[in-house]
Write a protein that holds these residues in place. Structure first.
Motif, PDB file in Angstrom:
ATOM      1  N   TYR A 285       0.835  -1.194   0.000  1.00  0.00           N
ATOM      2  CA  TYR A 285       0.000   0.000   0.000  1.00  0.00           C
ATOM      3  C   TYR A 285       0.872   1.246   0.000  1.00  0.00           C
ATOM      4  N   GLY A 286       0.483   2.251  -0.783  1.00  0.00           N
ATOM      5  CA  GLY A 286       1.203   3.519  -0.779  1.00  0.00           C
ATOM      6  C   GLY A 286       2.325   3.603  -1.788  1.00  0.00           C
ATOM      7  N   SER A 287       2.593   2.540  -2.506  1.00  0.00           N
ATOM      8  CA  SER A 287       3.714   2.578  -3.430  1.00  0.00           C
ATOM      9  C   SER A 287       3.329   3.149  -4.787  1.00  0.00           C
ATOM     10  N   ILE A 288       2.118   2.934  -5.217  1.00  0.00           N
ATOM     11  CA  ILE A 288       1.689   3.457  -6.508  1.00  0.00           C
ATOM     12  C   ILE A 288       0.377   4.202  -6.312  1.00  0.00           C
ATOM     13  N   PRO A 289       0.037   5.072  -7.235  1.00  0.00           N
ATOM     14  CA  PRO A 289      -1.145   5.917  -7.035  1.00  0.00           C
ATOM     15  C   PRO A 289      -2.415   5.132  -6.751  1.00  0.00           C
ATOM     16  N   ARG A 290      -2.633   4.032  -7.478  1.00  0.00           N
ATOM     17  CA  ARG A 290      -3.910   3.338  -7.284  1.00  0.00           C
ATOM     18  C   ARG A 290      -4.022   2.694  -5.910  1.00  0.00           C
ATOM     19  N   LYS A 291      -2.892   2.532  -5.221  1.00  0.00           N
ATOM     20  CA  LYS A 291      -2.946   1.943  -3.883  1.00  0.00           C
ATOM     21  C   LYS A 291      -2.789   3.007  -2.794  1.00  0.00           C
ATOM     22  N   TRP A 544      -0.223  15.276 -18.420  1.00  0.00           N
ATOM     23  CA  TRP A 544       0.419  16.578 -18.420  1.00  0.00           C
ATOM     24  C   TRP A 544       0.992  16.904 -17.058  1.00  0.00           C
ATOM     25  N   THR A 545       0.358  16.507 -16.025  1.00  0.00           N
ATOM     26  CA  THR A 545       0.886  16.757 -14.682  1.00  0.00           C
ATOM     27  C   THR A 545       2.250  16.106 -14.537  1.00  0.00           C
ATOM     28  N   LEU A 546       2.302  14.826 -14.915  1.00  0.00           N
ATOM     29  CA  LEU A 546       3.563  14.110 -14.778  1.00  0.00           C
ATOM     30  C   LEU A 546       4.620  14.743 -15.673  1.00  0.00           C
ATOM     31  N   PHE A 547       4.200  15.063 -16.905  1.00  0.00           N
ATOM     32  CA  PHE A 547       5.140  15.649 -17.853  1.00  0.00           C
ATOM     33  C   PHE A 547       5.716  16.944 -17.302  1.00  0.00           C
ATOM     34  N   ASN A 548       4.820  17.792 -16.795  1.00  0.00           N
ATOM     35  CA  ASN A 548       5.267  19.066 -16.253  1.00  0.00           C
ATOM     36  C   ASN A 548       6.160  18.863 -15.055  1.00  0.00           C
ATOM     37  N   TYR A 549       5.775  17.860 -14.224  1.00  0.00           N
ATOM     38  CA  TYR A 549       6.552  17.609 -13.014  1.00  0.00           C
ATOM     39  C   TYR A 549       7.986  17.258 -13.357  1.00  0.00           C
ATOM     40  N   TYR A 550       8.149  16.362 -14.326  1.00  0.00           N
ATOM     41  CA  TYR A 550       9.491  15.908 -14.642  1.00  0.00           C
ATOM     42  C   TYR A 550      10.255  16.909 -15.491  1.00  0.00           C
ATOM     43  N   ASN A 551       9.557  17.732 -16.258  1.00  0.00           N
ATOM     44  CA  ASN A 551      10.252  18.630 -17.155  1.00  0.00           C
ATOM     45  C   ASN A 551      10.253  20.074 -16.682  1.00  0.00           C
ATOM     46  N   SER A 552       9.765  20.275 -15.490  1.00  0.00           N
ATOM     47  CA  SER A 552       9.668  21.659 -15.018  1.00  0.00           C
ATOM     48  C   SER A 552      11.075  22.237 -14.825  1.00  0.00           C
ATOM     49  N   THR A 553      11.168  23.482 -15.029  1.00  0.00           N
ATOM     50  CA  THR A 553      12.468  24.126 -14.846  1.00  0.00           C
ATOM     51  C   THR A 553      12.718  24.364 -13.380  1.00  0.00           C
ATOM     52  N   GLY A 554      13.912  24.790 -13.079  1.00  0.00           N
ATOM     53  CA  GLY A 554      14.220  25.117 -11.692  1.00  0.00           C
ATOM     54  C   GLY A 554      14.609  23.896 -10.888  1.00  0.00           C
ATOM     55  N   TRP A 555      15.102  22.909 -11.502  1.00  0.00           N
ATOM     56  CA  TRP A 555      15.548  21.722 -10.783  1.00  0.00           C
ATOM     57  C   TRP A 555      16.910  21.330 -11.334  1.00  0.00           C
ATOM     58  N   ASN A 556      17.704  20.866 -10.433  1.00  0.00           N
ATOM     59  CA  ASN A 556      19.043  20.492 -10.842  1.00  0.00           C
ATOM     60  C   ASN A 556      18.974  19.330 -11.824  1.00  0.00           C
ATOM     61  N   GLU A 557      19.452  19.561 -13.030  1.00  0.00           N
ATOM     62  CA  GLU A 557      19.293  18.544 -14.059  1.00  0.00           C
ATOM     63  C   GLU A 557      20.157  17.319 -13.809  1.00  0.00           C
ATOM     64  N   PRO A 563      10.474  10.608  -7.690  1.00  0.00           N
ATOM     65  CA  PRO A 563       9.168  10.481  -8.330  1.00  0.00           C
ATOM     66  C   PRO A 563       8.096  11.227  -7.539  1.00  0.00           C
ATOM     67  N   LEU A 564       7.087  11.620  -8.246  1.00  0.00           N
ATOM     68  CA  LEU A 564       5.976  12.334  -7.616  1.00  0.00           C
ATOM     69  C   LEU A 564       5.313  11.430  -6.579  1.00  0.00           C
ATOM     70  N   HIS A 565       4.976  12.008  -5.443  1.00  0.00           N
ATOM     71  CA  HIS A 565       4.333  11.170  -4.420  1.00  0.00           C
ATOM     72  C   HIS A 565       3.011  10.619  -4.956  1.00  0.00           C
ATOM     73  N   PRO A 566       2.764   9.352  -4.756  1.00  0.00           N
ATOM     74  CA  PRO A 566       1.569   8.745  -5.384  1.00  0.00           C
ATOM     75  C   PRO A 566       0.269   9.421  -4.987  1.00  0.00           C
ATOM     76  N   ALA A 567       0.246  10.018  -3.804  1.00  0.00           N
ATOM     77  CA  ALA A 567      -1.006  10.640  -3.384  1.00  0.00           C
ATOM     78  C   ALA A 567      -1.309  11.895  -4.192  1.00  0.00           C
ATOM     79  N   ASP A 568      -0.289  12.450  -4.842  1.00  0.00           N
ATOM     80  CA  ASP A 568      -0.483  13.713  -5.536  1.00  0.00           C
ATOM     81  C   ASP A 568      -0.832  13.527  -6.997  1.00  0.00           C
ATOM     82  N   VAL A 569      -0.694  12.277  -7.480  1.00  0.00           N
ATOM     83  CA  VAL A 569      -0.956  12.053  -8.896  1.00  0.00           C
ATOM     84  C   VAL A 569      -2.452  12.184  -9.150  1.00  0.00           C
TER      85      VAL A 569
END
Lengths: 906, 213
Positions: A285-291, A544-557, A563-569
Motif C-alpha cells: 500500500y502507498g507505493s503506486i497511485p492506485r494503492k 500533463w501533470t507528470l510531464f510538467n513535473y518531470y520537465n519543469s524548470t528550476g531543478w538540478n538537471e 518520483p511524484l508522491h503517489p497521493a499527488d498524482v
C-alpha cells in the motif's frame, strides 16, 4: 472299530468331495453327495438296533394325504426302514473295505468300477447311486429295491436341505426365542447327524476372518454415515424449526444453508486465488497511485462516516477492483494476477451455474422416485413416521409436534383437493386480484423511475441533503417493505391453496424486486458511461501533470528528480470501484434493513403482544396484532436477490463475497432465534413442495440476469486507464489473449485462434441446440413411457385387489391365530421329530462335531439367507418371487422321485 | 474368571454379530452352562468386542439386579416387570412402549423374561429381516390383539403419535384415509397382508423401526 469306520467314512467323504470339486461343477450334486461321508458309521448303529428289513413293502399301500396321522406313521416307519437298509448296506461295504484297507491307495481308485465290480457288484451300485442318485441313467439301470432306497436317500437329503434352510431362515420367523432355540437345536442335530460337519476345512478360518472384516466394514460405513449426518451444520436447529413450523419454513432455512455453502466455496475461490496473493506478493500500500488515498481525501480517510460509505481507506484496499495492479506477474512465484482475476471472475459464475443446475437436477430426480408413493401418504405417516431410535424426551416432543404438523399438512392438502366451490366467483376474484397487483407493480415501477430521474438531477446539484442523496435507496427499501404485505392481502382474495399461493406471491415479489434491481442497474450504467466519457480528459490531465513535473524548470538537471508522491498524482474516477462500492453499500443496507425489520416487526411486536396482554382491553394474542408469521416468500426472495447482487458485484469488489458469508452466517443464527422466539406457525400449515426447485429456478433466473450486466461490462466497456488489473488494455478479456501469446507455445495460440473462429463456433452452437432438442424429446418419450408403466402397475394392483377380495376370506381366517403355523411348518416340524428319533443311539459319535457345528452351519448356510420366508400367513399373489421355488420343498414325500432335477441348488 | 465376550464364543461365532438366533442361542446356552458367572455387569458391556447378545443380557440384568441372577444355568423363571422395561432409555419416550412390551411378552402383560427381551431387541435390530419387522409392527399397531388393525386401532395409533393434539374429526379423517389407501379387500380393517403391502413400500420403515442398544 468305530474309530476305524469313522476314519474310513471320512476318507470316503473327502474323496467324494475332492472329486466333486474337480469334476462336477453342479453345486446341488455336490451337496447331495456329501452326506455319505457321515452316514456310513452312524447308520451302522441304527442298523444294529433295527436290524435289516426289506424296504420295498412299505411302498405298496398308497401314500395317504400329507399331514394325516396315518401318513405320518407310514412315513416314520418308512424312514426307519430306509435307515436300516442303508445301515445294512453300509455295514457290509465297510467290512469289505476294511478287508481291503491294507492295500488301499485312494478311495477314488477303489471306486473305479473295474475293481469293485468283481468283489461286491451290488454294493458298488448302491454306493454309486448314493452319490449319483440323481442321474437318470443310473436310476433306470438299478433294480427296483435300489431305486426305492435311492428315493429314500433323496428324501433324507431333502430333509437335510430343509433343515438347513430352516436354520438359515430362522431369523425370519416370528417365533418366540424359546421356540426358536428348540427348533434350532433340533434342526441342527438333525443336520449334524446326517451331514456331519458342514465346515469347509482349512477355508474356515479365512472365511471367518472375511466375515469379520465384512462386519467391521459395514459397521464402519454406518458410523461414518452417522458422522456425516452429524457434520451437517445446523441440522438440529432446522429440525427443531421444522417440527414447530412445518416443512415450508424449514425449507427456507435449508435453502439458506445451501446458499451459505455455495458462498463459502466462492469465498475460498476469490480469497485464495485473488486477494491473498495480492496482499502477500503485490506491491504494498502507498507505493503506486492506485494503492494510495489521494491527497484531498487523506484527512477524512479514517473517519467512521467515510469508512461506513466504503470510501477512504476501504476504497483503496484489496476489497475493491481498483487496488489491483496491472503487473503481469507478481512475487517470486511469478503469479499472473490479472489472468487469475479474470479467470476467478468467470469461474464464480461457472461454479454457481453448475451447482444450481446440478441441485435442480438432483431435486427432480428425487421427486420422480417419490412419485410412486403418493398412494400411501397417510398410511406411511401413520405407520412409519415414528422414529423408534428416539431416546431423548426433547427430541420425542419435537417428533410428536412434527408428526402432528405433517398430519395437519396432509389433511389440508386432502381437503383442498376435495373442495367444491363457486368457480365463477373464484375466477372473478382471481382476475381482480391480478389486476390490482399489476397496478401496484406499475405504480412502483413508475415511482422508481421518477425517483431515479430526480436523483440524476440532484447529482448535478451541489449541497444536496442526506435524504436527497439517498432517495433512491430509501424509496426502494420502502417499496420492498410495504409491497409484499400488500400483495399478500390482495392474494387473500384468490383463495389458492397455500402452496400455490406461495408460488404466486413469490412470482409477484420477484417481479417487483426485478424492477427495482434493473432500475438500479440502469442508473448505475448511466453513471458508468458518464465516468467513461470523462476518462479521456483525466488521462490527459494526468499525463500533463507528470510531464510538467518531470520537465519543469528550476531543478538540478544532474540529479534525477524523486518520483511524484503517489497521493499527488491526479487520477481517474475508476468506475469499476464505484460499481463495486454501490453493490457493497446495497448489500450492507439490505442486511441492516432485514435485521431491523426482524427486530422491530417480529421481536418487539412479540414482546409487546406477550407482555401488554396482561393489561390490555382486548386479547392481543388472539386479536388484532397477534404474533407475526414467518414470511417465507419475502425471505426467500430477499436471499435470492441478495445473491444476485453478490454475483454482479463480486467481479468489481472481491471482498463482497466475504461480507456475504458473514451476513449469511449471522442471519442463520439471528433468524433461527427470531423464528423460534417471536413467530407463530402459519395458520394453515402446509408442506413445502416436494423439491425446492421453484426457489432454484428463481435463483437460476437471477443468476442469468446478473450475468448479463457483468458480461456486458467485461466485453464492451474499456477498463479504467489507471486502476485495476486490466488497466492499459483495450478490453478486459485481452488478458487472455496476452497470456496465450506470451506464455503458451505458438501452436496452442493457433489452436485457440482456430477455436475462436466464428465458422467453428456457430456450428458448435447449432449442434448444441440439436442435442438439446434430441435429449428433450427423448426425455419426454421416456416420461410418457414411465407414466404408462405406472398406469399399468395401478391397473395390476386394482386387479390384484379385486382378486384378493374375492378369495380373501379364508386367508383372513387363517391369520387369526398367529402363533399357529401353516401346514408347511407343521410338516417340517414332523420331519424334524422323525429325523432325530431313530438316531439317538448314534449321538455319541457326533458329539465332538456338534461343538463346531453352529459356526460352521452359519458359514455354510449363509448363501441361502434370502430364500423363502416362513411367515405363517398366506402371501398376496405375486408378491413373493420365491414362493414358486419353495413350493416343491413343502411336499418332499410326494414328489421325491421327480424332484432331483427340480430341486433348487443350495 | 476369564473375560466373557469374544473369548467365550466359539471361533466360528465370534464373527457373527448379527443378533441371529444362532448367536443368541449360543450365548444363552453358554450363559446357562456358565458355572458361576459373577462378573461385574457394569464393566463388561463397556468392553470393546463384547457381542451384542452379551450386552443385551447385561442390560437385562441391569434392569433388575435383585431379580435376575447372573447365572442362567438353572433356567430360572424370572420376569422383569413392565415398569422397569418401559423405563429403559431406549423405550421411555416411545409412544408405543407398552404395546411393544406386550407384544413381546409371553402372556401380554408386558413382563418379560430374558427370552422375550432378546426377542424384542432381535426384532428391533438393524439386521432383522423386513418381513419379520413388518409382522411385529403389525402386532404392535394392533391394539386390541384381534389380528386386524381396525379403525379403533388406527385411532389409538394417531392419538399416541400426536399426543392427542388432533381433534376428533381430524383423527377420524386420518383413519378413514388410511383405510382408504391400505385396505386391499375393503373389509373396513387392515389385515396383516394389507399392512405388509403398505409397509414394504415405505421408504423409511426399515430405518425407523429400529432400536439401537
Amino acid at each position: 472299530m468305530s474309530r476305524q469306520l469313522k476314519s474310513l467314512g471320512e476318507e470316503a467323504g473327502s474323496g467324494v468331495r475332492q472329486q466333486a470339486r474337480s469334476g462336477s461343477p453342479g453345486t446341488g450334486d455336490r451337496s447331495g453327495r456329501r452326506p455319505s461321508k457321515k452316514r456310513a458309521p452312524r447308520a451302522e448303529g441304527a442298523a444294529g438296533r433295527h436290524g435289516a428289513q426289506p424296504g420295498q413293502k412299505e411302498r405298496v399301500g398308497g401314500s395317504p394325504g400329507p399331514g394325516s396321522p396315518r401318513r405320518k406313521q407310514a412315513e416314520r416307519r418308512r424312514h426307519r426302514e430306509e435307515l436300516g437298509e442303508r445301515g445294512r448296506s453300509s455295514a457290509e461295504r465297510t467290512c469289505t473295505e476294511r478287508r481291503k484297507k491294507d492295500g488301499r491307495t485312494s478311495f477314488k481308485e477303489q471306486r473305479a468300477p473295474s475293481k469293485r465290480e468283481k468283489e461286491v457288484p451290488r454294493k458298488e451300485e448302491t454306493w454309486k447311486q448314493l452319490k449319483k442318485h440323481r442321474s437318470p441313467s443310473l436310476a433306470s439301470s438299478a433294480s427296483g429295491g435300489e431305486s426305492l432306497s435311492e428315493e429314500e436317500l433323496a428324501r433324507i437329503l431333502e430333509q437335510v436341505e430343509d433343515k438347513k434352510k430352516l436354520i438359515a431362515t430362522m431369523r425370519n420367523k416370528p417365533w418366540p426365542m424359546a421356540k426358536k432355540l428348540t427348533e434350532l437345536r433340533e434342526a441342527q442335530e438333525f443336520v449334524e447327524k446326517y451331514e456331519g460337519a458342514l465346515g469347509k476345512g482349512k477355508g474356515k478360518r479365512l472365511y471367518a476372518y472375511r466375515m469379520l472384516m465384512a462386519k467391521k466394514w459395514v459397521k464402519f460405513k454406518r458410523d461414518f454415515d452417522n458422522f456425516k449426518t452429524q457434520c451437517i451444520p445446523w441440522e438440529m436447529k432446522i429440525k427443531d424449526i421444522e417440527s414447530h413450523f412445518g416443512s415450508s419454513v424449514a425449507s427456507y432455512f435449508i435453502f439458506l444453508r445451501w446458499m451459505y455453502g455455495v458462498n463459502l466455496v466462492l469465498f475460498g475461490l476469490i480469497f485464495g486465488l485473488v486477494i491473498i496473493p495480492e496482499v502477500l506478493m503485490g506491491v504494498p500500500y502507498g507505493s503506486i497511485p492506485r494503492k494510495t488515498v489521494p491527497r484531498a481525501e487523506e484527512e477524512k480517510a479514517m473517519d467512521f462516516s467515510v469508512l461506513w460509505d466504503f470510501e477512504g481507506y476501504i476504497k483503496y484496499s484489496a476489497l475493491f477492483y481498483g487496488y489491483y495492479n496491472n503487473q503481469r506477474t507478481i512475487g517470486w512465484l511469478r503469479y499472473r494476477l490479472p489472468m487469475a482475476y479474470f479467470m476467478v471472475g468467470v469461474s464464480v459464475f461457472g461454479y454457481s451455474l453448475i451447482i444450481v443446475i446440478r441441485s435442480m437436477a438432483s431435486n427432480t430426480q428425487g421427486s420422480t422416485s417419490e412419485g410412486e408413493n403418493a398412494n400411501f401418504t397417510f398410511s406411511f405417516k401413520m405407520f412409519t413416521s415414528w422414529d423408534y431410535l428416539i431416546g431423548n424426551s426433547e427430541t420425542a416432543d419435537n417428533k410428536c409436534a412434527s408428526i402432528t404438523t405433517s398430519f395437519k399438512e396432509s389433511i389440508v392438502d386432502e381437503q383442498e383437493s376435495n373442495k367444491e366451490e363457486n368457480i365463477h366467483l373464484t375466477r372473478f376474484l382471481r382476475v381482480l386480484a391480478n389486476f390490482l397487483i399489476i397496478c401496484c407493480l406499475c405504480g412502483s415501477g413508475y415511482l422508481i423511475y421518477f425517483v431515479v430521474k430526480r436523483s440524476q438531477e440532484f447529482s448535478k446539484m451541489q449541497n444536496v441533503s442526506w435524504y436527497e442523496r439517498n432517495e433512491v435507496e430509501i424509496v426502494m427499501s420502502l417499496l420492498g417493505m410495504f409491497c409484499p404485505p400488500l400483495f399478500e392481502t390482495i392474494a387473500a382474495l384468490e383463495n389458492y391453496h397455500p402452496r400455490i399461493g406461495l408460488k404466486w406471491q413469490l412470482g409477484r415479489i420477484f417481479a417487483l424486486f426485478l424492477g427495482n434491481l434493473y432500475t438500479f442497474l440502469l442508473a448505475l450504467m448511466d453513471d458508468v458511461h458518464l465516468k467513461l466519457s470523462n476518462e479521456e480528459k483525466i488521462k490527459n490531465i494526468t499525463h500533463w501533470t507528470l510531464f510538467n513535473y518531470y520537465n519543469s524548470t528550476g531543478w538540478n538537471e544532474s540529479v534525477p528528480r524523486p518520483p511524484l508522491h503517489p497521493a499527488d498524482v491526479p487520477r481517474g474516477s475508476c468506475w469499476e470501484t464505484a460499481v463495486g462500492i454501490e453493490f457493497m453499500r446495497l448489500t450492507v443496507s439490505d442486511m441492516l434493513v432485514t435485521y431491523i425489520t426482524i427486530l422491530l416487526g417480529d421481536f418487539l411486536r412479540a414482546c409487546f403482544v406477550r407482555f401488554m396482554n396482561y393489561c390490555w382491553c382486548w386479547d392481543l394474542e388472539a386479536g388484532f396484532p397477534s404474533y407475526a408469521e414467518f414470511d417465507i416468500s419475502g425471505n426467500v426472495l430477499g436471499l435470492i436477490f441478495n445473491q444476485g447482487m453478490i454475483w454482479m458485484g463480486s467481479f468489481y469488489a472481491p471482498g463482497l463475497v466475504g461480507i456475504n458469508v458473514l451476513r449469511l452466517l449471522t442471519s442463520m443464527y439471528f433468524q433461527c432465534w427470531a423464528v423460534m422466539s417471536s413467530n407463530v406457525p402459519h395458520e394453515r400449515v402446509f408442506k413445502a413442495s416436494r423439491s425446492n426447485n421453484f426457489y432454484m429456478g428463481l435463483l437460476l433466473l437471477v443468476l442469468f440476469l446478473s450475468l448479463l450486466p457483468v458480461a456486458y461490462t467485461i466485453m464492451s466497456l474499456p477498463p479504467s486507464f489507471d486502476c485495476g488489473p486490466f488497466s492499459g488494455k483495450n478490453r478486459m478479456y485481452d488478458v487472455i489473449q496476452e497470456t496465450i501469446e506470451n506464455d503458451f507455445p505458438t501452436f496452442l495460440g493457433k489452436i485457440f485462434a482456430f477455436l475462436a473462429n466464428p465458422g467453428l463456433i456457430i456450428p458448435a452452437i447449432l449442434l448444441m441446440f440439436l442435442a438439446i432438442y434430441y435429449l428433450n424429446s427423448v426425455s419426454k418419450s421416456l416420461s410418457r413411457a414411465n407414466a404408462q408403466l405406472r398406469k399399468k402397475i395401478q391397473a395390476l394392483r386394482e386387479v390384484e385387489k379385486s382378486h384378493k377380495s374375492g378369495k380373501g376370506r379364508p386367508t383372513a381366517g387363517d391369520s387369526e391365530d398367529t402363533e399357529k403355523h401353516s401346514s408347511k411348518d407343521a410338516t417340517q416340524l414332523q420331519l424334524t421329530k422323525e429325523g432325530t428319533m431313530p438316531h439317538s443311539a448314534s449321538q455319541s459319535q457326533t458329539a465332538d462335531q456338534k461343538a463346531q457345528d453352529p459356526g460352521v452351519s452359519s458359514s455354510a448356510s449363509r448363501p441361502t439367507l434370502p430364500a423363502s420366508r416362513h411367515l405363517p400367513v398366506s402371501r398376496p399373489p405375486g408378491v413373493r418371487p420365491d414362493s414358486g421355488q419353495s413350493q416343491p420343498l413343502t411336499h418332499p414325500w410326494r414328489s421325491a422321485s421327480g424332484k432331483s432335477a427340480s430341486r433348487p441348488p443350495r | 474368571m476369564p473375560v466373557l465376550g469374544c473369548v467365550c464364543l466359539r471361533p466360528g461365532l465370534r464373527v457373527d454379530d448379527s443378533w441371529g438366533p444362532r448367536v443368541l442361542w449360543c450365548v444363552v446356552s453358554r450363559c446357562r452352562s456358565e458355572p458361576e458367572g459373577h462378573v461385574p455387569p457394569t464393566t463388561l458391556p463397556a468392553l470393546p468386542g463384547v457381542s451384542l447378545p452379551h450386552r443385551l443380557f447385561y442390560r437385562y440384568q441391569d434392569l433388575a439386579p435383585q431379580l435376575v441372577p447372573l447365572s442362567y444355568t438353572s433356567r430360572p423363571d424370572v420376569k422383569v416387570p413392565y415398569e422397569l422395561i418401559g423405563s429403559m432409555p431406549e423405550l421411555k419416550d416411545n409412544p408405543f412402549r407398552q404395546r411393544i412390551a406386550r407384544v413381546f411378552s409371553d402372556d401380554g402383560d408386558g413382563h418379560m423374561t430374558l427370552d422375550n427381551f432378546l426377542d424384542m431387541f432381535s426384532v428391533m435390530s438393524e439386521m432383522a429381516p423386513r418381513d419379520l419387522k413388518a409382522y411385529y409392527a403389525f402386532k404392535i399397531y394392533d391394539f386390541n390383539d384381534d389380528g386386524y388393525i381396525c379403525v379403533w386401532d388406527l385411532g389409538q395409533t394417531v392419538t399416541k403419535l400426536t399426543r392427542g393434539e388432533l381433534s376428533a374429526e381430524e383423527v377420524s379423517l386420518v383413519c378413514e384415509k388410511v383405510l382408504d389407501e391400505a385396505d386391499g379387500d375393503h373389509d373396513g380393517r387392515l389385515s396383516l397382508e394389507d399392512f405388509q403391502n403398505v409397509i414394504l413400500r415405505a421408504p423409511d420403515f426399515l430405518s425407523t423401526f429400529h432400536i439401537r442398544i
